[in-house]
Every structure is written in structure tokens, then in C-alpha cells.
Design a protein around this motif. Structure first.
Motif, short mmCIF file in Angstrom:
data_model
loop_
_atom_site.label_atom_id
_atom_site.label_comp_id
_atom_site.label_asym_id
_atom_site.label_seq_id
_atom_site.Cartn_x
_atom_site.Cartn_y
_atom_site.Cartn_z
N PRO A 2 0.80 -1.24 0.00
CA PRO A 2 0.00 0.00 0.00
C PRO A 2 0.82 1.28 0.00
CG PRO A 2 -0.20 -1.19 2.09
CD PRO A 2 0.46 -2.11 1.13
N LEU A 3 1.93 1.33 0.75
CA LEU A 3 2.72 2.55 0.78
C LEU A 3 3.33 2.84 -0.59
CD1 LEU A 3 3.92 4.92 2.30
CD2 LEU A 3 5.82 3.44 3.02
N ALA A 4 3.94 1.83 -1.19
CA ALA A 4 4.53 2.01 -2.53
C ALA A 4 3.47 2.34 -3.56
CB ALA A 4 5.29 0.75 -2.93
N GLU A 5 2.30 1.73 -3.43
CA GLU A 5 1.24 1.98 -4.41
C GLU A 5 0.70 3.40 -4.30
OE1 GLU A 5 -1.57 -1.15 -3.71
OE2 GLU A 5 -0.19 -2.71 -4.43
N ARG A 6 0.69 3.95 -3.09
CA ARG A 6 0.20 5.32 -2.92
C ARG A 6 1.23 6.37 -3.32
NH1 ARG A 6 -1.83 3.26 2.08
NH2 ARG A 6 -0.07 4.22 3.17
N THR A 7 2.47 5.98 -3.46
CA THR A 7 3.53 6.96 -3.75
C THR A 7 4.19 6.67 -5.09
OG1 THR A 7 5.07 5.61 -2.43
CG2 THR A 7 3.95 7.43 -1.31
N VAL A 8 5.10 5.73 -5.12
CA VAL A 8 5.89 5.46 -6.32
C VAL A 8 5.02 5.03 -7.49
CG1 VAL A 8 7.76 4.08 -7.31
CG2 VAL A 8 7.89 4.85 -4.93
N VAL A 9 4.15 4.03 -7.27
CA VAL A 9 3.31 3.51 -8.35
C VAL A 9 2.37 4.59 -8.86
CG1 VAL A 9 1.51 1.85 -8.94
CG2 VAL A 9 3.50 1.12 -7.61
N ARG A 10 1.76 5.33 -7.93
CA ARG A 10 0.81 6.36 -8.35
C ARG A 10 1.50 7.46 -9.17
NH1 ARG A 10 -3.37 8.18 -3.85
NH2 ARG A 10 -3.72 5.92 -4.03
N ALA A 11 2.68 7.86 -8.75
CA ALA A 11 3.42 8.89 -9.50
C ALA A 11 3.79 8.39 -10.88
CB ALA A 11 4.66 9.30 -8.72
N ALA A 12 4.28 7.14 -10.96
CA ALA A 12 4.65 6.58 -12.25
C ALA A 12 3.43 6.41 -13.14
CB ALA A 12 5.36 5.24 -12.04
N GLY A 13 2.30 5.97 -12.56
CA GLY A 13 1.08 5.80 -13.34
C GLY A 13 0.57 7.13 -13.88
N ASN A 14 0.64 8.16 -13.06
CA ASN A 14 0.24 9.48 -13.55
C ASN A 14 1.13 9.95 -14.69
OD1 ASN A 14 -2.06 10.57 -12.15
ND2 ASN A 14 -0.84 10.55 -10.27
N GLY A 15 2.44 9.70 -14.56
CA GLY A 15 3.36 10.11 -15.61
C GLY A 15 3.10 9.37 -16.91
N LEU A 16 2.85 8.05 -16.82
CA LEU A 16 2.58 7.28 -18.03
C LEU A 16 1.26 7.70 -18.68
CD1 LEU A 16 3.33 4.98 -19.95
CD2 LEU A 16 2.06 3.43 -18.45
N THR A 17 0.24 7.90 -17.88
CA THR A 17 -1.05 8.31 -18.43
C THR A 17 -0.94 9.67 -19.12
OG1 THR A 17 -2.16 7.11 -16.64
CG2 THR A 17 -3.49 8.64 -17.92
#
Length: 300
Positions: free
Chosen positions: A262-277
Motif C-alpha cells: 500500500p505505501l509504494a502503491e500510494r507513492t511510487v506507483v501512483r506517481a509513475a502511473g500518472n506520468g505514463l497516463t
């Protein structure tokens, strides 16, 4: 909108857009778009309806992958997919057919939308069999159709709210679920949810039927670990899969053998997903593409 001056990144931008569109809409995206958007006649959904915003956003890429993972948790739905869909042999063909269906029912003229629905219903009537544990299934079963529908709607909405360019407010979210119900009824779904509260309740009601079968885990591994994606695109695809998994409810992770961080998903993954989108959205709004604009991802 004022024209954007062409720059040195235009070839990269156009190349990325064409790569995406040939996967989503086939070798002739222009013809696909013309049929969907330029065929004269009334549409089911007015231009201001939420379903157009959700289905026209680049967040649909993550939402679609999440939907497939979530749908796979129903043993009978997964048995039908495994035996009849050809997702391993022709994954891009399946993606194009699904993308066209979403586009034509969301944006297309009503006769074309009705034709697409009848074609899908005809396919569903032929898809029937027995699951590995001996339970008979048929794809036209309204109960299975409802599961597929609610998994899609929940996934598309979750992705839009997280990665969409203009998330919906509470009223618009209910209207999106209501919009999607119109198509679901025509496909054979009985009493589809029409509000977010009903959607959440329906998902809860299906939970006792869900489990991680061997077929579901094999499908997840195929989509996430061994996808038919060129090696050059694997890093971006990895971000997409991480974003999709990060959108899944926590209770889906163990049955599918997926991590829950959950911590990684709320930070690193979310930031990377926003960048890709944002990158996908940037590519698909290239000012030099013009008529090759997405049949599914509309200009923003």
C-alpha cells in the motif's frame, strides 16, 4: 484551440501515437474513427454525459487491465475466457474488438451500436461449456454478464478517478454508472446497478463466488509477466501493469498471487502511473496526427 507549433519531438510523439492506435484500433485507425464518430445519426449519450469523459480518457488503459484481472476471479467467467476467447493466441485482436465495442456503444450512431451488441450476444450464445471443477457455464447467463459488467464499470471508474484528466464528482460518478447500465441491459444484464452505492453493493454480493483458480493465475501471469509486448515497450508496460494492480481491492491480491504494497502503491506507483497516463494523453493529442485521433481515447 490554437495550433501547436511542430517541434523536434513530433516524430517521437507521432510514432508513439501510431503504435498505440494500431494496437487499439487496428491497421487503419482513421477508418475506425470515421465509422464511430462521423456516421450520421442519433447517439445514446449526449456530448456532456460522464460515460464519454470516462471512456475517452487515457486512464482507460489502466482501467481495462484492472478489469481483466478482477473479472478473472469468477471461476465460470474465467473458464469461459480460457476456453473460448483466444486471449493467448490473439490478445491484440481481443483488445481491438473490446475497444471497438466500447467506442461504438459510447460514441457511435445507435444502429451501429445496436449491431455491435447483437454481434456480441450472438457470440455469447455459442460460448458454453464446463469448468475444470465440473460446473456448467454459458456466457449468456445474466448472472455472469452482470459480473463482467460490474467489474468493468468499477475498474474504469477507479482508473478515471485516480488517473483521469478530470475526475468525476459524486453526482457524475452515479451518472456514469447509470450510463453504463443502458448498454448492459441491452447485452442481457438484468437489473444492473445505476449508482455507485449499488455498484459497490453488487461487487460485495459477488465476493463469495470469487476465488483464484489456476486459470485466473495463469491469465494474470500472461498479462503481467509474459505479455506480447515488444521489449522496447516493456518498461512502460510495466508501469501500466503496476498502476492497474495498484487499483485492485486488497482482497484480490492473495487469490491472484499479486503483491500488496500500500505505501509504494500510494507513492511510487501512483506517481509513475500518472506520468505514463500523461504521456499517453500527450501522444494521442499530437497536433500533426489530425484524423488519426483515437477511436477510444478522444482529444483532450
Amino acid at each position: 484551440m490554437a495550433a501547436t507549433t511542430a517541434g523536434p519531438l513530433d516524430p517521437l510523439r507521432d510514432g508513439l501515437a501510431k503504435l498505440i492506435m494500431t494496437k487499439v484500433a487496428g491497421p487503419d485507425p482513421r477508418a475506425e474513427r470515421n465509422r464511430v464518430h462521423n456516421t450520421p445519426g442519433p447517439r445514446w449519450f449526449a456530448p456532456d454525459r460522464p460515460i464519454r469523459r470516462v471512456h475517452g480518457d487515457a486512464s482507460m488503459f489502466a482501467g481495462g487491465l484492472r478489469a481483466l484481472l478482477l473479472q478473472s476471479l469468477h471461476p465460470l467467467a474465467m473458464a469461459a475466457v480460457s476456453a473460448h476467447s483466444g486471449y493467448r493466441g490473439d490478445p491484440w485482436g481481443r483488445l481491438r474488438r473490446t475497444s471497438y465495442f466500447l467506442a461504438i456503444t459510447t460514441y457511435g450512431a445507435i444502429p451501429d451500436a445496436e449491431e455491435a451488441i447483437e454481434r456480441v450476444k450472438s457470440v455469447h450464445e455459442r460460448v458454453r461449456g464446463t469448468s475444470p471443477d465440473g460446473v456448467k457455464y454459458r456466457a449468456s447467463d445474466p448472472h455472469l454478464l452482470k459480473w463482467v459488467h460490474v467489474a468493468e464499470v468499477d475498474s474504469f471508474l477507479a482508473a478515471h478517478q485516480q488517473y483521469g484528466v478530470a475526475p468525476l464528482n459524486a453526482e457524475e460518478q452515479d451518472l456514469y454508472v447509470e450510463d453504463a447500465a443502458l448498454v448492459a441491459r441491452r447485452l442481457g444484464v438484468i437489473d444492473p446497478p445505476t449508482t455507485v452505492a449499488e455498484l459497490r453493493q453488487t461487487l460485495t454480493e459477488y465476493q463469495p463466488e470469487l476465488r483464484g483458480t489456476t486459470e485466473a493465475r495463469q491469465a494474470a501471469r500472461f498479462m503481467l509477466v509474459h505479455p506480447p509486448v515488444p521489449w522496447a515497450a516493456r518498461p512502460a508496460y510495466g508501469v501500466l501493469t503496476a498502476a492497474a494492480v495498484g487499483l485492485l481491492p486488497w482482497w484480490t491480491r492473495l487469490p491472484l498471487r499479486l503483491p500488496y504494497l500500500p505505501l509504494a502503491e500510494r507513492t511510487v506507483v501512483r506517481a509513475a502511473g500518472n506520468g505514463l497516463t500523461r504521456t499517453i494523453r500527450w501522444a494521442l493529442t499530437s497536433p500533426t496526427l489530425g484524423e488519426i485521433e483515437a477511436a477510444v481515447v478522444t482529444r483532450r
